[in-house]
Motif scaffolding. Structure first.
Motif, PDB file in Angstrom:
ATOM      1  N   LYS A 195       0.798  -1.217   0.000  1.00  0.00           N
ATOM      2  CA  LYS A 195       0.000   0.000   0.000  1.00  0.00           C
ATOM      3  C   LYS A 195       0.831   1.267   0.000  1.00  0.00           C
ATOM      4  CE  LYS A 195      -3.607  -2.360  -0.267  1.00  0.00           C
ATOM      5  NZ  LYS A 195      -4.483  -2.836   0.773  1.00  0.00           N
ATOM      6  N   ARG A 230      10.186  17.928  -1.897  1.00  0.00           N
ATOM      7  CA  ARG A 230       8.756  17.792  -1.650  1.00  0.00           C
ATOM      8  C   ARG A 230       8.474  16.789  -0.538  1.00  0.00           C
ATOM      9  NH1 ARG A 230       3.574  18.022  -3.553  1.00  0.00           N
ATOM     10  NH2 ARG A 230       2.461  16.084  -3.260  1.00  0.00           N
ATOM     11  N   VAL A 249       6.625  17.440   2.871  1.00  0.00           N
ATOM     12  CA  VAL A 249       5.462  16.688   3.345  1.00  0.00           C
ATOM     13  C   VAL A 249       5.685  16.247   4.790  1.00  0.00           C
ATOM     14  CG1 VAL A 249       4.166  14.555   3.064  1.00  0.00           C
ATOM     15  CG2 VAL A 249       4.728  15.926   1.070  1.00  0.00           C
ATOM     16  N   ARG A 266       5.279  19.008   7.179  1.00  0.00           N
ATOM     17  CA  ARG A 266       3.898  19.450   7.407  1.00  0.00           C
ATOM     18  C   ARG A 266       3.294  18.829   8.647  1.00  0.00           C
ATOM     19  NH1 ARG A 266       0.271  20.468   2.273  1.00  0.00           N
ATOM     20  NH2 ARG A 266      -1.265  20.211   3.890  1.00  0.00           N
ATOM     21  N   LEU A 299     -20.630  28.148  13.239  1.00  0.00           N
ATOM     22  CA  LEU A 299     -21.988  27.745  12.900  1.00  0.00           C
ATOM     23  C   LEU A 299     -22.756  27.225  14.113  1.00  0.00           C
ATOM     24  CD1 LEU A 299     -23.740  27.755  10.450  1.00  0.00           C
ATOM     25  CD2 LEU A 299     -23.059  25.409   9.977  1.00  0.00           C
ATOM     26  N   ILE A 309     -26.134  28.841  15.750  1.00  0.00           N
ATOM     27  CA  ILE A 309     -27.429  28.165  15.878  1.00  0.00           C
ATOM     28  C   ILE A 309     -27.905  28.192  17.334  1.00  0.00           C
ATOM     29  CG2 ILE A 309     -28.599  25.936  15.661  1.00  0.00           C
ATOM     30  CD1 ILE A 309     -26.708  25.473  13.207  1.00  0.00           C
ATOM     31  N   GLY A 368     -35.137  32.511  17.790  1.00  0.00           N
ATOM     32  CA  GLY A 368     -35.193  32.405  16.335  1.00  0.00           C
ATOM     33  C   GLY A 368     -34.713  33.640  15.598  1.00  0.00           C
ATOM     34  N   ILE A 390     -31.944  35.605  14.174  1.00  0.00           N
ATOM     35  CA  ILE A 390     -30.589  35.117  13.878  1.00  0.00           C
ATOM     36  C   ILE A 390     -29.508  35.966  14.543  1.00  0.00           C
ATOM     37  CG2 ILE A 390     -28.912  34.740  12.031  1.00  0.00           C
ATOM     38  CD1 ILE A 390     -31.176  33.629  10.359  1.00  0.00           C
ATOM     39  N   ARG A 417     -13.702  -3.277  -4.164  1.00  0.00           N
ATOM     40  CA  ARG A 417     -12.920  -2.511  -3.186  1.00  0.00           C
ATOM     41  C   ARG A 417     -12.583  -1.155  -3.782  1.00  0.00           C
ATOM     42  NH1 ARG A 417     -11.094  -6.073   1.172  1.00  0.00           N
ATOM     43  NH2 ARG A 417     -12.519  -7.758   0.767  1.00  0.00           N
ATOM     44  N   THR A 434     -29.107  23.484   8.376  1.00  0.00           N
ATOM     45  CA  THR A 434     -29.784  24.071   9.524  1.00  0.00           C
ATOM     46  C   THR A 434     -30.049  25.556   9.350  1.00  0.00           C
ATOM     47  OG1 THR A 434     -27.878  23.008  10.499  1.00  0.00           O
ATOM     48  CG2 THR A 434     -29.719  23.488  11.955  1.00  0.00           C
ATOM     49  N   VAL A 435     -29.047  26.235   8.814  1.00  0.00           N
ATOM     50  CA  VAL A 435     -29.173  27.683   8.719  1.00  0.00           C
ATOM     51  C   VAL A 435     -30.335  28.055   7.800  1.00  0.00           C
ATOM     52  CG1 VAL A 435     -28.018  29.790   7.974  1.00  0.00           C
ATOM     53  CG2 VAL A 435     -26.754  28.064   9.241  1.00  0.00           C
ATOM     54  N   LEU A 490     -33.519  27.454   9.656  1.00  0.00           N
ATOM     55  CA  LEU A 490     -33.719  28.527  10.639  1.00  0.00           C
ATOM     56  C   LEU A 490     -34.241  29.782   9.936  1.00  0.00           C
ATOM     57  CD1 LEU A 490     -30.644  28.629  13.039  1.00  0.00           C
ATOM     58  CD2 LEU A 490     -33.041  28.813  13.686  1.00  0.00           C
ATOM     59  N   ASN A 491     -33.556  30.079   8.838  1.00  0.00           N
ATOM     60  CA  ASN A 491     -33.901  31.274   8.087  1.00  0.00           C
ATOM     61  C   ASN A 491     -35.338  31.201   7.583  1.00  0.00           C
ATOM     62  OD1 ASN A 491     -32.662  33.740   7.199  1.00  0.00           O
ATOM     63  ND2 ASN A 491     -33.065  32.993   5.123  1.00  0.00           N
ATOM     64  N   ARG A 496     -37.801  31.660  10.278  1.00  0.00           N
ATOM     65  CA  ARG A 496     -37.828  33.057  10.710  1.00  0.00           C
ATOM     66  C   ARG A 496     -38.693  33.891   9.772  1.00  0.00           C
ATOM     67  NH1 ARG A 496     -37.708  37.659  12.117  1.00  0.00           N
ATOM     68  NH2 ARG A 496     -35.980  39.031  12.630  1.00  0.00           N
ATOM     69  N   ASP A 518      -8.457  16.625   6.521  1.00  0.00           N
ATOM     70  CA  ASP A 518      -7.886  16.348   7.824  1.00  0.00           C
ATOM     71  C   ASP A 518      -7.403  14.903   7.904  1.00  0.00           C
ATOM     72  OD1 ASP A 518      -7.674  17.602  10.541  1.00  0.00           O
ATOM     73  OD2 ASP A 518      -8.609  15.685  11.030  1.00  0.00           O
ATOM     74  N   ASN A 575      -2.184  12.733  -3.342  1.00  0.00           N
ATOM     75  CA  ASN A 575      -0.895  13.292  -3.753  1.00  0.00           C
ATOM     76  C   ASN A 575       0.176  13.053  -2.717  1.00  0.00           C
ATOM     77  OD1 ASN A 575      -1.315  14.334  -6.308  1.00  0.00           O
ATOM     78  ND2 ASN A 575      -2.419  16.074  -5.459  1.00  0.00           N
ATOM     79  N   GLU A 612       0.338  13.963   0.299  1.00  0.00           N
ATOM     80  CA  GLU A 612       0.673  15.061   1.192  1.00  0.00           C
ATOM     81  C   GLU A 612       0.640  14.599   2.637  1.00  0.00           C
ATOM     82  OE1 GLU A 612      -1.136  18.789   0.703  1.00  0.00           O
ATOM     83  OE2 GLU A 612      -0.956  18.747  -1.474  1.00  0.00           O
ATOM     84  N   LYS A 613      -0.219  13.642   2.887  1.00  0.00           N
ATOM     85  CA  LYS A 613      -0.272  13.069   4.233  1.00  0.00           C
ATOM     86  C   LYS A 613      -0.266  11.562   4.092  1.00  0.00           C
ATOM     87  CE  LYS A 613      -3.044  16.688   6.285  1.00  0.00           C
ATOM     88  NZ  LYS A 613      -4.193  17.189   5.568  1.00  0.00           N
ATOM     89  N   GLU A 614       0.287  10.913   5.089  1.00  0.00           N
ATOM     90  CA  GLU A 614       0.206   9.460   5.133  1.00  0.00           C
ATOM     91  C   GLU A 614      -1.237   9.072   5.423  1.00  0.00           C
ATOM     92  OE1 GLU A 614       2.566   6.385   5.643  1.00  0.00           O
ATOM     93  OE2 GLU A 614       2.960   7.562   3.855  1.00  0.00           O
ATOM     94  N   LEU A 615      -1.717   8.047   4.764  1.00  0.00           N
ATOM     95  CA  LEU A 615      -3.080   7.607   5.036  1.00  0.00           C
ATOM     96  C   LEU A 615      -3.046   6.523   6.110  1.00  0.00           C
ATOM     97  CD1 LEU A 615      -4.198   7.515   1.332  1.00  0.00           C
ATOM     98  CD2 LEU A 615      -4.845   9.189   3.047  1.00  0.00           C
ATOM     99  N   ARG A 664      -8.063  -1.719   3.317  1.00  0.00           N
ATOM    100  CA  ARG A 664      -9.303  -1.995   2.585  1.00  0.00           C
ATOM    101  C   ARG A 664      -9.224  -1.639   1.110  1.00  0.00           C
ATOM    102  NH1 ARG A 664     -10.556  -1.142   7.804  1.00  0.00           N
ATOM    103  NH2 ARG A 664     -12.412  -2.157   8.644  1.00  0.00           N
TER     104      ARG A 664
END
Lengths: 392, 279
Positions: free
Chosen positions: A50, A180, A184, A187, A203, A207, A215, A217, B31, B78-79, B82-83, B86, B125, B163, B165-168, B175
């Motif tokens: 992998k 690169r 990485v 980072r 957010l 809410i 209600g 906003i 897969r 949600t917003v 809500l809106n 209102r 992330d 790419n 950029e991060k290790e998975l 999987r």
């Protein structure tokens, strides 16, 4: 036979899980590979390997398992001899030592070229060990002689031939990669905290507040998350570090290009930092180390790059600095200790291959003060983990 | 070979044999296929080619640094609700009006088998891939707000690009079917170029490729030009009408190949050195 291959892969560092192996069995059960070994080679690689950094190891394992070619760990005697340390004994005058170093480098270069010639004729070598040697003097220029293995050419491309061509040699993890990949790795040096102007819409809070406000906003802002890591990079230049210039440049440019640090400072020194650290490679424009240690707080992460190989007196005695006119009032070790105390989150990166480390007395001394890691992508990652998880 | 070896590339996408095998393994075993490789080696294009080659619709999910796994399944606005409450607009009483399926949700709900492209998974992330595990494994998820379950009618062919950029995470990797797209060899590259520029003269392509691989070999150049840049460059050359004899001395439209100022400068130095040697 197949279960043997499973353990063979695992014992050579490709950690195939049982799930993956079962998946492979399922694929074989559905005759996905047909009867072709080439297809099996692709199939097994797609399911069990992998990381492209392990493609090379897989190729070697495959070639060796299915053709009794030499196993990747095997090292020829000659090569072992050759790798044994050329580092000079400690109690020599600087002049003598310089001579010896110069000679050694010449000899090494000869050996290197000689080896390269032999290699082309004999097609031997191939070892994980020399992969690490990419950081050794012999690896410079990307022509790692022991890494050369020539598979059969022409004719039908059998799986073993493809495997023994080792096309993915450059993707190996333990070989130092490019800017690169260092970038990485760097980072990972992140510590996110909410900091600065409150200009991001929160957010959930909005809410909540709106609900509490019956209600009507009610908008709530918060500060965005930012990296708070400050990095201080100290690099050894000149002398025994010359063969590693390219490598250090790459680390430097990666760190410099990494714009995610809150702050980044770098300084140079020769062999050991003393009362002054330098902003240029020629070691002309300097700053007082004492001043720097006062200026930067404990929050700074500190990485030192150097081979930690020098005469003991450069560390232990006043006036022992390699530059004759320097005449340092305090021994280098004192300064190293001060740096380590000031920056509890610190690591030493050493471009010398691991087996060299124990051959120098000064390396052992320095390792009592700093945690040391090899300057490879993997080593860098370990160092970063060490720094990050250090409880201060 | 029961239904194997189905994907063979398309007219516009040349897939190497090992890549075809990897795609077909992923298709048959249902897969996810994880693709890595240098930028510009056609990772994203592969998903399009699979969809085209097998006649399946393609659903794209471009992952960003702020993407969350949950958003792929569905978003509860949600917003908006809500809106609306209102200002008395829309049907606020029915929560379903405010639930929108994300790319993953749409690929599950689709009436036919689709290709789902999760592009640049490493941008998100560190936890993002792990959060996806269950959904990709079980091919179902629950909409919490309505307690409805969305179950995949057909397991989508999932193509994930990274790419590096991060290790998975390992659990995620276990999987997947993995393939690293190596940079194409000159022979393969010739085929690829021919697909994109079918009317070009063979010698021109050969000369261009020679120069291109030569540029890639220069160690001073940091960001090495990729396949897509090569194709653009040859396109520019073809349209500009460059005579072959000048190629030895200079590289026209260099800006198409080298995107960094430092690289351009480094390259000029290389050319200068070359002139001195030949002079």
């Amino acid at each position: 036979m197949f279960i043997d291959f499973f353990y063979f892969l695992r014992s050579h560092g490709i950690k195939v899980s049982v799930t993956e192996w079962m998946t492979l069995m399922e694929a074989l059960g559905r005759e996905l590979s047909g009867t072709s070994l080439m297809r099996f080679y692709h199939l097994c690689r797609a399911i069990c390997v992998k990381r492209e950094s392990q493609y090379d190891l897989y190729d070697q394992c495959f070639a060796s398992f299915f053709q009794d070619a030499e196993a990747p760990e095997a090292l020829s005697e000659q090569l072992l001899d050759w790798l044994s340390s050329p580092i000079p004994p400690p109690d020599l005058s600087p002049e003598e030592r310089e001579q010896l170093e110069a000679l050694d480098l010449e000899r090494l270069r000869e050996l290197f070229e000689q080896r390269l010639k032999e290699q082309k004729e004999r097609h031997d070598g191939g070892s994980r060990w020399i992969g690490t040697g990419g950081t050794s003097p012999f690896g410079q220029g990307g022509q790692n002689p022991a890494g050369i293995r020539v598979g059969g050419e022409g004719g039908g491309r059998s799986a073993i031939q493809v495997a023994s061509k080792r096309l993915f040699r450059n993707l190996r993890h333990d070989v130092v990669l490019d800017t690169r990949s260092i970038g990485v790795a760097l980072r990972q040096l992140r510590q996110l905290r909410r900091d600065g102007a409150q200009d991001e819409l929160d957010l959930d809070e909005t809410i909540d507040e709106t609900a509490k406000n019956a209600g009507d906003i009610e908008i709530v802002f918060r500060a965005p998350r930012k990296n708070t890591v400050k990095l201080l990079l100290l690099m050894d230049v000149g002398g025994s570090m010359t063969p590693y210039t390219h490598l250090c440049e790459r680390l430097f440019s990666a760190a410099h290009a990494a714009n995610h640090f809150k702050a980044f400072r770098f300084y140079y020194f020769h062999n050991c930092p003393y009362e002054r650290l330098y902003q240029d490679i020629s070691l002309m424009k300097g700053e007082e180390t004492k001043h720097l240690l006062e200026q930067l707080d404990r929050e700074w992460y500190c990485m030192i790059v150097g081979d930690a190989a020098m005469s003991p007196y450069e560390l232990t005695s006043a006036g022992g600095a390699i530059d004759f006119f320097h005449n340092n009032p305090e021994p280098g070790l004192v300064w190293l200790q001060r740096i380590a105390e000031r920056f509890p989150r610190s690591a030493w990166l050493n471009p010398d291959p691991l087996p060299y480390w124990d051959t120098t007395y000064t390396n052992r001394l320095i390792r009592e003060i700093f945690s040391m890691f090899p300057l490879t992508v993997e080593g860098l990652e370990e160092a970063i983990q060490h720094i990050k998880h250090r409880v201060v | 070979m029961s239904g194997f070896h189905r994907f063979q590339g398309t007219q516009r996408y040349i897939a190497s044999r090992d890549l075809q095998d990897a795609v077909n393994v992923a298709l048959t075993l249902e897969r996810p296929l994880l693709l890595k490789g240098e930028p510009g080696t056609g990772k994203t294009l592969l998903a399009e080619a699979i969809a085209e080659g097998l006649g399946m619709p393609l659903i794209r999910w471009h992952v960003k640094s702020t993407s969350k796994a949950q958003d792929g399944a569905y978003v509860y606005d949600t917003v908006q609700r809500l809106n609306d409450s209102r200002f008395g607009e829309g049907d606020v009483s029915d929560i379903r009006n405010y639930i929108r399926l994300g790319p993953l949700g749409r690929s599950f709900a689709s009436e036919e088998r689709v290709v789902l492209l999760i592009d640049e998974v490493d941008k998100a992330d560190m936890e993002f891939p792990n959060d996806l595990l269950h959904e990709l494994d079980a091919m179902r998820f629950t909409i919490m707000e309505t307690n409805e379950e969305v179950i995949a009618k057909h397991r989508p062919m999932v193509v994930i690009t990274s790419n590096a950029e991060k290790e998975l995470p390992d659990a995620f990797l276990r999987r997947c079917v993995f393939h690293y797209i190596a940079f194409p060899e000159p022979e393969m590259m010739t085929q690829i170029v021919r697909v994109h520029h079918p009317h070009l003269d063979g010698t021109l392509i050969k000369q261009c490729l020679e120069r291109f691989y030569w540029i890639r070999e220069q160690s001073e150049i940091r960001k090495r030009p990729s396949t897509s840049e090569l194709i653009d460059w040859i396109g520019a050359l073809a349209r500009g009408g460059i005579d072959l004899s000048s190629m030895k001395r200079e590289i026209p439209y260099l800006g198409v190949l080298l995107k960094k100022e430092t690289d351009t400068r480094a390259f000029q130095q290389i050319m200068q050195r070359g002139k001195k040697i030949f002079a």
